[in-house]
Design an enzyme around this catalytic site. Structure first.
Site, PDB file in Angstrom:
ATOM      1  N   HIS A 198       9.530 -14.456   1.491  1.00 39.36           N
ATOM      2  CA  HIS A 198       9.941 -14.042   0.142  1.00 39.36           C
ATOM      3  C   HIS A 198      11.188 -14.860  -0.167  1.00 39.36           C
ATOM      4  O   HIS A 198      12.268 -14.604   0.371  1.00 39.36           O
ATOM      5  CB  HIS A 198      10.224 -12.527   0.140  1.00 39.36           C
ATOM      6  CG  HIS A 198      10.949 -12.026  -1.066  1.00 39.36           C
ATOM      7  ND1 HIS A 198      10.382 -11.140  -1.953  1.00 39.36           N
ATOM      8  CD2 HIS A 198      12.197 -12.243  -1.522  1.00 39.36           C
ATOM      9  CE1 HIS A 198      11.257 -10.853  -2.921  1.00 39.36           C
ATOM     10  NE2 HIS A 198      12.371 -11.516  -2.678  1.00 39.36           N
TER      11      HIS A 198
ATOM     12  N   LEU B  17       0.818  -1.224   0.000  1.00 35.65           N
ATOM     13  CA  LEU B  17       0.000   0.000   0.000  1.00 35.65           C
ATOM     14  C   LEU B  17       0.849   1.269   0.000  1.00 35.65           C
ATOM     15  O   LEU B  17       0.323   2.368  -0.160  1.00 35.65           O
ATOM     16  CB  LEU B  17      -0.970  -0.002   1.192  1.00 35.65           C
ATOM     17  CG  LEU B  17      -2.054  -1.084   1.159  1.00 35.65           C
ATOM     18  CD1 LEU B  17      -2.958  -0.982   2.387  1.00 35.65           C
ATOM     19  CD2 LEU B  17      -2.895  -1.003  -0.111  1.00 35.65           C
ATOM     20  N   ARG B  18       2.156   1.128   0.200  1.00 39.55           N
ATOM     21  CA  ARG B  18       3.125   2.227   0.058  1.00 39.55           C
ATOM     22  C   ARG B  18       3.043   3.330   1.113  1.00 39.55           C
ATOM     23  O   ARG B  18       3.888   4.214   1.124  1.00 39.55           O
ATOM     24  CB  ARG B  18       3.040   2.879  -1.333  1.00 39.55           C
ATOM     25  CG  ARG B  18       3.235   1.917  -2.507  1.00 39.55           C
ATOM     26  CD  ARG B  18       4.574   1.247  -2.490  1.00 39.55           C
ATOM     27  NE  ARG B  18       4.831   0.469  -3.709  1.00 39.55           N
ATOM     28  CZ  ARG B  18       5.556  -0.637  -3.741  1.00 39.55           C
ATOM     29  NH1 ARG B  18       6.117  -1.090  -2.622  1.00 39.55           N
ATOM     30  NH2 ARG B  18       5.761  -1.275  -4.862  1.00 39.55           N
TER      31      ARG B  18
ATOM     32  N   HIS C 161       4.351 -15.477  -3.409  1.00 38.03           N
ATOM     33  CA  HIS C 161       4.512 -15.364  -4.874  1.00 38.03           C
ATOM     34  C   HIS C 161       5.370 -16.444  -5.561  1.00 38.03           C
ATOM     35  O   HIS C 161       6.425 -16.169  -6.122  1.00 38.03           O
ATOM     36  CB  HIS C 161       5.022 -13.976  -5.280  1.00 38.03           C
ATOM     37  CG  HIS C 161       6.139 -13.402  -4.442  1.00 38.03           C
ATOM     38  ND1 HIS C 161       7.328 -14.046  -4.253  1.00 38.03           N
ATOM     39  CD2 HIS C 161       6.233 -12.222  -3.777  1.00 38.03           C
ATOM     40  CE1 HIS C 161       8.105 -13.284  -3.502  1.00 38.03           C
ATOM     41  NE2 HIS C 161       7.468 -12.174  -3.198  1.00 38.03           N
TER      42      HIS C 161
ATOM     43  N   ASP D 145       0.251  -9.533  -5.081  1.00 40.89           N
ATOM     44  CA  ASP D 145       1.535  -8.828  -4.960  1.00 40.89           C
ATOM     45  C   ASP D 145       1.428  -7.436  -5.613  1.00 40.89           C
ATOM     46  O   ASP D 145       2.362  -6.971  -6.271  1.00 40.89           O
ATOM     47  CB  ASP D 145       2.687  -9.635  -5.581  1.00 40.89           C
ATOM     48  CG  ASP D 145       4.060  -9.130  -5.121  1.00 40.89           C
ATOM     49  OD1 ASP D 145       4.115  -8.222  -4.265  1.00 40.89           O
ATOM     50  OD2 ASP D 145       5.082  -9.650  -5.631  1.00 40.89           O
TER      51      ASP D 145
ATOM     52  N   HIS E 194       4.021   1.451  -8.691  1.00 42.45           N
ATOM     53  CA  HIS E 194       5.208   2.283  -8.923  1.00 42.45           C
ATOM     54  C   HIS E 194       4.840   3.421  -9.858  1.00 42.45           C
ATOM     55  O   HIS E 194       3.984   3.257 -10.737  1.00 42.45           O
ATOM     56  CB  HIS E 194       6.331   1.453  -9.561  1.00 42.45           C
ATOM     57  CG  HIS E 194       6.976   0.497  -8.617  1.00 42.45           C
ATOM     58  ND1 HIS E 194       7.692   0.901  -7.514  1.00 42.45           N
ATOM     59  CD2 HIS E 194       7.013  -0.861  -8.609  1.00 42.45           C
ATOM     60  CE1 HIS E 194       8.136  -0.164  -6.867  1.00 42.45           C
ATOM     61  NE2 HIS E 194       7.731  -1.248  -7.500  1.00 42.45           N
TER      62      HIS E 194
ATOM     63  N   ASN F 116       7.278  -3.301   3.744  1.00 40.26           N
ATOM     64  CA  ASN F 116       8.414  -2.539   3.193  1.00 40.26           C
ATOM     65  C   ASN F 116       8.029  -1.102   2.826  1.00 40.26           C
ATOM     66  O   ASN F 116       8.243  -0.642   1.719  1.00 40.26           O
ATOM     67  CB  ASN F 116       9.033  -3.268   1.989  1.00 40.26           C
ATOM     68  CG  ASN F 116       8.051  -3.516   0.863  1.00 40.26           C
ATOM     69  OD1 ASN F 116       6.845  -3.458   1.055  1.00 40.26           O
ATOM     70  ND2 ASN F 116       8.569  -3.785  -0.321  1.00 40.26           N
TER      71      ASN F 116
HETATM   72 ZN   LIG Z   1       8.224 -10.561  -2.336  1.00 46.10          ZN
END
Ligand SMILES: [Zn+2]
Length: 435
Positions: free
Chosen positions: A189, A73-74, A242, A315, A319, A104
């Site tokens: 990941h 969601l940034r 993923h 995922d 961007h 992240n």
């Molecule tokens: Zn990942």
């Protein structure tokens, strides 16, 4: 306020599949009436009731609210790419009543304050449910473990260093042990960064042709195998994020057959397109893990079909053009996924890979089960409900996305079937029932 959702095909995986009316009141499902049962009154056909609304679901599929267990969601930190608000609108539009957001951000969600901020902001917006996934290690740097008790208390539903692998196996072991004792799921990941090195796309003929450095499938599967070994050692459950490579599907299938507590997700792009998309879409087809070969895509489909892969997650990785309109090697990884996921996944049903029930399961009840969240269309349950029109045809237009970003390789694709209503706790947060 009561809402009747009438005449749709209700699919609650493992419990019910048939035509039924649902009555929603005060945020909960209060009645389900199977059609064909003449003795039962139509639950919502009460025109005198001033506060009742009827949704005609004839020809639609009515499912438990879809859950995307892997989105970015940034916010905080990169609000020009996405905010919690735009991400929630994007999710609602895509048929998702809930999303799990990866840590992240900037700052990283590695402490209770950030976790609480995300939850509070989502609650204030009152759109879809947002379940924060916090970091395994401080700063997702793989050096110091986070305080999982603090994170869980603040509302984290799982921990992951997504974006980065936890390269240190001893640290991953310790993380699994603590997370296991606290009943927190680890989402891994899987990437051997030394093997992936400066790779920009899947290692193979297309990469060679384009002159880009490659990333072999083994850079994923080596870490999948390691995490399976650590899960076996610690008896902690682990969820593989993923999955993109045939080798990984095989490893997970074998581990499940041996009773290891491993679950897995893949994303629509891995079962829809391959490395050749890089030739056509350039950086719009750049992600990590990368799009792989036709054989990998087939293995992913097989893994979905035989239950090796439990969940479909997007995922969703927004961007800006600034991050994508650069040389391939330096472009940011990831594509947005929330608004095309249902349509792309419905292709699996038309192609005979999955039954509709199995698809619904992989997008709702399985993610809920993996993360210990509630799901299902039953009397007394919270009314998180998605309506899908399996016949609605449309063309993907990224300029119309609710997401703040446009980075998709599916722009211009003609797709069939899409979500037409999303309900969260009895509130309609997205509706497009009529063309
Ligand atoms: Zn990942």
């Amino acid at each position: 306020m009561q809402i009747g959702i009438n005449g749709g095909r209700l699919i609650d995986p493992g419990h019910f599949d048939g035509i039924a009316d649902i009555l929603v009141k005060d945020g909960k499902i209060v009645k389900i009436v199977e059609k064909g049962d003449d003795s039962a009154p139509d639950p919502a056909s009460n025109p005198q009731h001033p506060e009742s609304k009827i949704i005609d679901a004839f020809g639609k599929i009515v499912t438990p609210g879809l859950i995307d267990m892997h989105v970015h969601l940034r916010e905080p930190g990169q609000e020009h790419k996405e905010t919690i608000e735009s991400g929630c609108r994007s999710a609602a539009w895509g048929g998702f009543s809930a999303v799990c957001c990866m840590p992240n951000t900037s700052p990283v969600n590695d402490n209770g304050q950030v976790t609480e901020y995300i939850r509070a902001r989502a609650q204030q917006l009152n759109l879809v449910r947002v379940f924060p996934v916090a970091a395994i290690s401080k700063g997702i740097e793989g050096k110091t473990l986070c305080d999982y008790e603090e994170l869980k208390q603040a509302g984290a539903v799982a921990v992951s260093d997504d974006g980065n692998p936890v390269m240190n196996s001893r640290m991953m072991r310790r993380a699994m042990e603590i997370a296991r004792d606290m009943d927190l799921k680890i989402i891994s990941h899987c990437e051997d960064i030394n093997l992936a090195a400066d790779g920009a796309m899947h290692e193979g003929a297309v990469a060679k042709n384009l002159g880009y450095p490659g990333i072999p499938g083994a850079s994923e599967s080596i870490m999948v195998l390691r995490d399976i070994a650590l899960s076996e050692l610690t008896r902690a459950p682990v969820h593989i994020a993923h999955v993109s490579a045939a080798e990984s599907v095989r490893a997970i299938r074998d581990a499940k057959a041996r009773g290891i507590r491993v679950t897995a997700e893949t994303a629509p792009h891995y079962f829809t397109i391959t490395e050749t998309a890089v030739k056509e879409c350039g950086t719009r087809a750049k992600m990590n893990p990368p799009l792989r070969t036709g054989a990998d895509r087939e293995a992913i489909r097989q893994g979905l079909a035989d239950g090796t892969i439990d969940a479909i997650a997007t995922d969703h990785a927004p961007h800006s053009n600034k991050d994508k309109d650069v040389a391939f090697g330096s472009a940011a990884n990831g594509i947005i996924g929330l608004e095309t996921a249902v349509s792309l996944s419905l292709q699996l049903v038309r192609q005979g890979v999955l039954s509709l029930t199995r698809l619904v399961e992989k997008m709702s009840t399985n993610p809920a089960r993996i993360l210990g969240l509630g799901s299902g269309l039953r009397v007394g349950h919270t009314a998180d409900i998605t309506l899908i029109d399996p016949d609605r045809e449309y063309t993907v237009k990224s300029e119309n996305f609710q997401s703040l970003s446009r980075n998709t390789p599916f722009d211009g694709w003609k797709l069939k079937g899409r979500p037409v209503l999303t309900m969260v706790g009895g509130r309609v947060v997205f509706e497009d029932l009529h063309t």
